[in-house]
Enzyme design. Structure first.
Site, PDB file in Angstrom:
ATOM      1  NE  ARG A 224     -15.549   3.155   0.952  1.00  0.00           N
ATOM      2  CZ  ARG A 224     -15.904   2.414  -0.076  1.00  0.00           C
ATOM      3  NH1 ARG A 224     -17.112   1.873  -0.120  1.00  0.00           N
ATOM      4  NH2 ARG A 224     -15.085   2.224  -1.077  1.00  0.00           N
TER       5      ARG A 224
ATOM      6  CE1 TYR B 137      -8.660   3.755   8.824  1.00  0.00           C
ATOM      7  CE2 TYR B 137      -9.305   1.995   7.348  1.00  0.00           C
ATOM      8  CZ  TYR B 137      -8.419   2.982   7.709  1.00  0.00           C
ATOM      9  OH  TYR B 137      -7.297   3.203   6.941  1.00  0.00           O
TER      10      TYR B 137
ATOM     11  CE  LYS C 241     -15.380   7.389  -0.407  1.00  0.00           C
ATOM     12  NZ  LYS C 241     -14.402   8.200  -1.049  1.00  0.00           N
TER      13      LYS C 241
ATOM     14  CG  HIS D 136     -15.924   8.512  -5.529  1.00  0.00           C
ATOM     15  ND1 HIS D 136     -15.641   7.184  -5.723  1.00  0.00           N
ATOM     16  CD2 HIS D 136     -15.106   8.919  -4.526  1.00  0.00           C
ATOM     17  CE1 HIS D 136     -14.701   6.801  -4.871  1.00  0.00           C
ATOM     18  NE2 HIS D 136     -14.364   7.830  -4.144  1.00  0.00           N
TER      19      HIS D 136
ATOM     20  CB  SER E 202     -12.342   3.049  -3.393  1.00  0.00           C
ATOM     21  OG  SER E 202     -13.541   3.720  -3.094  1.00  0.00           O
TER      22      SER E 202
ATOM     23  CB  CYS F 231      -8.899   3.482  -9.235  1.00  0.00           C
ATOM     24  SG  CYS F 231      -9.534   1.820  -8.992  1.00  0.00           S
TER      25      CYS F 231
ATOM     26  CG  ASP G 199     -12.590  10.667  -1.901  1.00  0.00           C
ATOM     27  OD1 ASP G 199     -12.256   9.784  -2.714  1.00  0.00           O
ATOM     28  OD2 ASP G 199     -13.374  10.458  -0.964  1.00  0.00           O
TER      29      ASP G 199
ATOM     30  NE  ARG H  66      -8.254   4.558   2.592  1.00  0.00           N
ATOM     31  CZ  ARG H  66      -8.622   4.909   1.364  1.00  0.00           C
ATOM     32  NH1 ARG H  66      -8.522   6.164   0.966  1.00  0.00           N
ATOM     33  NH2 ARG H  66      -9.116   4.014   0.529  1.00  0.00           N
TER      34      ARG H  66
HETATM   35  P1  GTP Z   1      -9.385   6.338  -2.517  1.00  0.00           P
HETATM   36  O1  GTP Z   1      -8.775   7.250  -1.533  1.00  0.00           O
HETATM   37  O2  GTP Z   1      -9.690   4.982  -1.992  1.00  0.00           O
HETATM   38  O3  GTP Z   1     -10.582   6.925  -3.178  1.00  0.00           O
HETATM   39  O4  GTP Z   1      -8.245   6.024  -3.632  1.00  0.00           O
HETATM   40  P2  GTP Z   1      -7.679   6.951  -4.790  1.00  0.00           P
HETATM   41  O5  GTP Z   1      -8.589   6.861  -5.968  1.00  0.00           O
HETATM   42  O6  GTP Z   1      -7.386   8.291  -4.268  1.00  0.00           O
HETATM   43  O7  GTP Z   1      -6.328   6.170  -5.176  1.00  0.00           O
HETATM   44  P3  GTP Z   1      -4.810   6.592  -4.919  1.00  0.00           P
HETATM   45  O8  GTP Z   1      -4.405   7.807  -5.688  1.00  0.00           O
HETATM   46  O9  GTP Z   1      -4.572   6.611  -3.475  1.00  0.00           O
HETATM   47  O10 GTP Z   1      -4.064   5.362  -5.571  1.00  0.00           O
HETATM   48  C1  GTP Z   1      -4.296   4.047  -5.162  1.00  0.00           C
HETATM   49  C2  GTP Z   1      -3.222   3.137  -5.664  1.00  0.00           C
HETATM   50  O11 GTP Z   1      -3.110   3.231  -7.083  1.00  0.00           O
HETATM   51  C3  GTP Z   1      -1.847   3.459  -5.100  1.00  0.00           C
HETATM   52  O12 GTP Z   1      -1.200   2.267  -4.780  1.00  0.00           O
HETATM   53  C4  GTP Z   1      -1.148   4.141  -6.243  1.00  0.00           C
HETATM   54  O13 GTP Z   1       0.240   3.976  -6.185  1.00  0.00           O
HETATM   55  C5  GTP Z   1      -1.769   3.471  -7.463  1.00  0.00           C
HETATM   56  N1  GTP Z   1      -1.749   4.380  -8.632  1.00  0.00           N
HETATM   57  C6  GTP Z   1      -2.212   5.653  -8.671  1.00  0.00           C
HETATM   58  N2  GTP Z   1      -1.998   6.220  -9.894  1.00  0.00           N
HETATM   59  C7  GTP Z   1      -1.404   5.269 -10.639  1.00  0.00           C
HETATM   60  C8  GTP Z   1      -0.933   5.243 -11.994  1.00  0.00           C
HETATM   61  O14 GTP Z   1      -1.036   6.206 -12.741  1.00  0.00           O
HETATM   62  N3  GTP Z   1      -0.388   4.078 -12.413  1.00  0.00           N
HETATM   63  C9  GTP Z   1      -0.268   2.982 -11.603  1.00  0.00           C
HETATM   64  N4  GTP Z   1       0.280   1.892 -12.105  1.00  0.00           N
HETATM   65  N5  GTP Z   1      -0.692   2.971 -10.322  1.00  0.00           N
HETATM   66  C10 GTP Z   1      -1.242   4.094  -9.844  1.00  0.00           C
HETATM   67  C1  SPV Z   2     -12.839   5.138  -0.437  1.00  0.00           C
HETATM   68  O1  SPV Z   2     -12.998   3.963  -0.128  1.00  0.00           O
HETATM   69  O2  SPV Z   2     -13.214   5.582  -1.539  1.00  0.00           O
HETATM   70  C2  SPV Z   2     -12.164   6.056   0.491  1.00  0.00           C
HETATM   71  C3  SPV Z   2     -11.946   5.568   1.827  1.00  0.00           C
HETATM   72  O3  SPV Z   2     -11.861   7.195   0.177  1.00  0.00           O
HETATM   73  S1  SPV Z   2     -13.341   5.708   2.801  1.00  0.00           S
HETATM   74  O4  SPV Z   2     -13.352   7.048   3.384  1.00  0.00           O
HETATM   75  O5  SPV Z   2     -13.196   4.685   3.825  1.00  0.00           O
HETATM   76  O6  SPV Z   2     -14.539   5.539   2.037  1.00  0.00           O
HETATM   77 MN    MN Z   3      -7.814   9.009  -2.315  1.00  0.00          MN
END
Ligand code: GTP
Ligand code: SPV
Ligand code: MN
Length: 664
Positions: A135, A281, A290, A310, A332, A334, A357, A448
């Site tokens: 983004r 993308y 978003k 979010h 994002s 996290c 999300d 992704r």
């Molecule tokens: P967006 O799709 O961008 O909104 O991201 P998200 O908030 O859905 O994050 P996602 O669950 O995809 O996790 C992102 C990264 O954080 C990955 O590399 C995970 O492995 C890592 N992660 C998620 N949960 C944990 C956790 O509980 N502990 C640790 N150490 N890492 C984590």
């Molecule tokens: C984020 O960045 O929080 C995402 C990916 O979930 S995007 O759809 O590109 O915003």
């Molecule tokens: Mn996600």
């Protein structure tokens, strides 16, 4: 088979030949006149306008394909206007059928946008232009009559960290500089889509026009598209207009046209309009996500008295069989997708996924906060996803999935960092040979998977319920390597709103930030506010009303590190231990103790059985120096970024925090 449908889409169900002839004539005229522009620029502008007017006339009346002519009046007007502006070769209205999906896949393979991943069932790999990978927050704008509608008064006329304002004339100029003729030689797809189950009172409809078949295919995964939505529009023609083009650059990448130098993402909430140019993308181009569900959504939510956030949504069943739903806002990359699909390590617990999300939440007439997931799929971060960290995601993504910017294995599969040992013969996300001695990642950090929600083996039975699921608790959190305890419960709603307002997190690869700085990211919404953040806080503060059952609010941090830089908490499935405490608190069990920051689990209240050695003392420590600095940083942020727009309740909460820390 697909060939027939390809020809159907591209040669028949399009603007009728007469219009095409008309277009050609127009273009000749345009070219001729353009020649004369060398003599007079002004004359050229007049000519362009004439040419466009002629095009527009051609698009009116009975000269459109039956598909376009059959649209409801407002949708049709939007499509006609967009076509007149962008001058596509063809217009195709998406019906959402399987045949259409096959045709898109065939076309994208022919164009070099996608390649098949024969190791799996109906899975595809896309490689973007290497500059179009995340983004672009710096080029994302909200337009309104007054700047203060969009960003707090403290930053009037300056760059705000809480949103980019654009004036109506600059908005119009940005469109006029980019869109005229941008779809020449391309097909313009019209995607009618529903955010939320079609027909739910909590759902909203959008129509995205785009010149990217990748966007069409992704939108059919991420939202509900096609005939049923057109049908719903016949009953109620309210929709958000979404205009998207990947744009054109001088040196386009094969299979991934884009125009990074001129990329811009615009929102005009007052007109229910989103315009995006230059990127293909993620959140830049899948405009339901978003742009609609959060930026426009937050404006609609405030107007109509609900919340567009979010947040992931999960159902958690405890060993006694009691089920509650939790929503959680993490920035994002996290951990939302991971928590939404968690496999609990605590025996007897069950987690079911509603969304990963976005949550749209509204109090019902019984005073219960109800949430729907407006999406229909997961657009999840690939790196770090493995059968040990997220087995449910791994069970979801190897059918009917589009992977973007992951690495490819020589047996037609995918690989990314964190998935397990790298096999021999990897091709990296840029299409180059890769091996593990190289210092660069094989998969882009923001690579992704785009996968249908129905693939998820633990999808909640009520995930498409039209009234939404009842929310008992709201979690907020971010990546805080230092100082911030594993979990803290807010003392009350206003304190919870303060925890959200003062959230910070380490920057991630989901946006274009360079380093891992700890950034303020209130409510994980910093890049997604559709209106003034001060007003947003006021809206949250207005939620408690007579007869409403307010969810409890918690702040969590899975990412605290020790002196050696190792995570203090195992995370992932073990986060169920935190959920257990949260649910017990929702049941009013007195398993908490007071700290300067709020309530934390009292001794032994957090179930750490079978976890081995966890340094609970460090995990929950509240270092005085750190928190004095943190409180000052929050104060500075509030003053510099929000100023007079900050509700007084937030100043009161900051004073309480400062006093509590001083005393500690
Ligand atoms: P967006 O799709 O961008 O909104 O991201 P998200 O908030 O859905 O994050 P996602 O669950 O995809 O996790 C992102 C990264 O954080 C990955 O590399 C995970 O492995 C890592 N992660 C998620 N949960 C944990 C956790 O509980 N502990 C640790 N150490 N890492 C984590
Ligand atoms: C984020 O960045 O929080 C995402 C990916 O979930 S995007 O759809 O590109 O915003
Ligand atoms: Mn996600």
């Amino acid at each position: 088979m697909p060939k027939k449908f390809v020809s159907n889409i591209y040669y028949h169900s399009v603007l009728i030949p007469r219009l095409q002839t008309h277009n050609r004539q127009n273009r000749k005229l345009f070219k001729m006149v353009y020649f004369i522009t060398r003599i007079s620029k002004r004359f050229a502008q007049v000519a362009i306008n004439c040419s466009r007017a002629a095009h527009q006339t051609a698009l009116r009346g009975n000269k459109l394909s039956p598909q376009v002519a059959a649209l409801t009046p407002k949708v049709r007007a939007f499509v006609e206007r967009s076509a007149a502006l962008c001058e596509p070769e063809h217009v195709h209205v998406c019906d959402g059928s399987e045949a259409e999906a096959s045709a898109l896949l065939q076309l994208m393979q022919n164009q070099g946008t996608l390649k098949a991943l024969p190791k799996y069932d109906n899975c595809w790999l896309a490689r973007t232009d290497p500059v179009d990978v995340a983004r672009v927050e710096s080029r994302t704008y909200i337009c309104s009559e007054h700047e203060r509608d969009v960003v707090p008064v403290a930053r009037a006329g300056q760059k705000s960290a809480l949103g980019n304002y654009i004036t109506p004339p600059d908005y119009d100029k940005a469109v006029a500089e980019r869109f005229p003729g941008c779809m020449r030689g391309r097909t313009m797809y019209v995607i009618p889509f529903s955010m939320g189950p079609v027909g739910s009172p909590l759902s909203k409809i959008g129509v995205e026009v785009t010149d990217s078949p990748y966007v069409v295919y992704s939108m059919r995964v991420m939202t509900r598209i096609g005939a049923s939505v057109l049908e719903a529009l016949r009953k109620d023609e309210h929709f958000v207009r979404c205009l998207h083009s990947v744009g054109r650059s001088d040196s386009p990448t094969v299979g991934w046209p884009c125009d990074p130098a001129r990329t811009i993402i615009l929102h005009r909430p007052a007109d229910n309009e989103i315009v995006s140019y230059g990127s293909g993308y993620g959140g830049n181009s899948l405009l339901g996500k978003k742009c609609f569900a959060l930026r426009l959504g937050s404006v609609l939510a405030r107007r109509e008295g609900w919340l567009a956030e979010h947040m992931l949504i999960v159902g958690v069943t405890d060993p006694k069989g009691r089920k509650r739903y939790i929503a959680a806002a993490f920035p994002s990359a996290c951990g939302k997708t991971n928590l939404a699909m968690m496999t609990p390590t605590l025996p007897g617990y069950k987690v079911e996924c509603v969304g990963d999300d976005i949550a749209w939440m509204k109090f019902d007439k019984h005073g219960v906060l109800r949430a729907i997931n407006p999406e229909n799929g997961f657009f999840g971060v690939a790196p770090g996803t493995s059968s040990s960290t997220n087995p449910i995601a791994m069970a979801s993504v190897f059918q009917n999935t589009v992977f973007t910017n992951v690495a490819e294995t020589n047996d037609g599969g995918v690989w990314w960092e964190g998935m397990g040992d790298a096999p021999e013969g990897i091709t990296d996300w840029k299409g180059k040979p890769w091996d593990k001695t190289m210092k660069i990642p094989a998969a882009h950090p923001n690579s992704r998977f785009c996968t249908p929600a129905s693939n998820c083996p633990i999808i909640d039975g009520d995930w498409e319920s039209s009234e939404g699921v009842p929310i008992s608790a709201i979690l907020l959190g971010g990546r805080r390597p230092a100082g911030v305890p594993l979990v803290v419960e807010a003392r009350d709603w206003a304190h919870g709103v303060f925890l959200g307002a003062s959230m910070r997190s380490e920057a991630t690869a989901a946006a274009e930030h360079a380093s891992k700085v700890v950034m303020h990211d209130p409510f994980a919404m910093r890049p997604f506010f559709g209106y003034n953040f001060g007003e947003y806080l006021r809206h949250w503060l207005s939620m408690p009303q007579a007869g409403r059952q307010m969810p409890k609010i918690f702040h969590v941090n899975w990412f605290r590190k020790d002196q050696q830089g190792k995570f203090l908490w195992p995370g992932f499935g073990d986060n169920s231990r935190v959920l257990d405490w949260v649910l017990r608190r929702c049941a009013e069990e007195p398993c908490h103790t007071e700290t300067p920051l709020g309530y934390v689990p009292k001794d032994d209240a957090l179930d750490t059985s079978n976890l081995g050695n966890i340094n609970m003392k460090e995990l929950f420590s509240i270092p005085k120096d750190f928190w004095l600095q943190e409180a000052n940083a929050i104060e500075k942020y509030f003053k510099e970024e929000v100023g007079e727009d900050l509700p007084n309740e937030m100043w009161d909460q900051l004073m309480i925090l400062k006093k509590n820390i001083q005393k500690s």
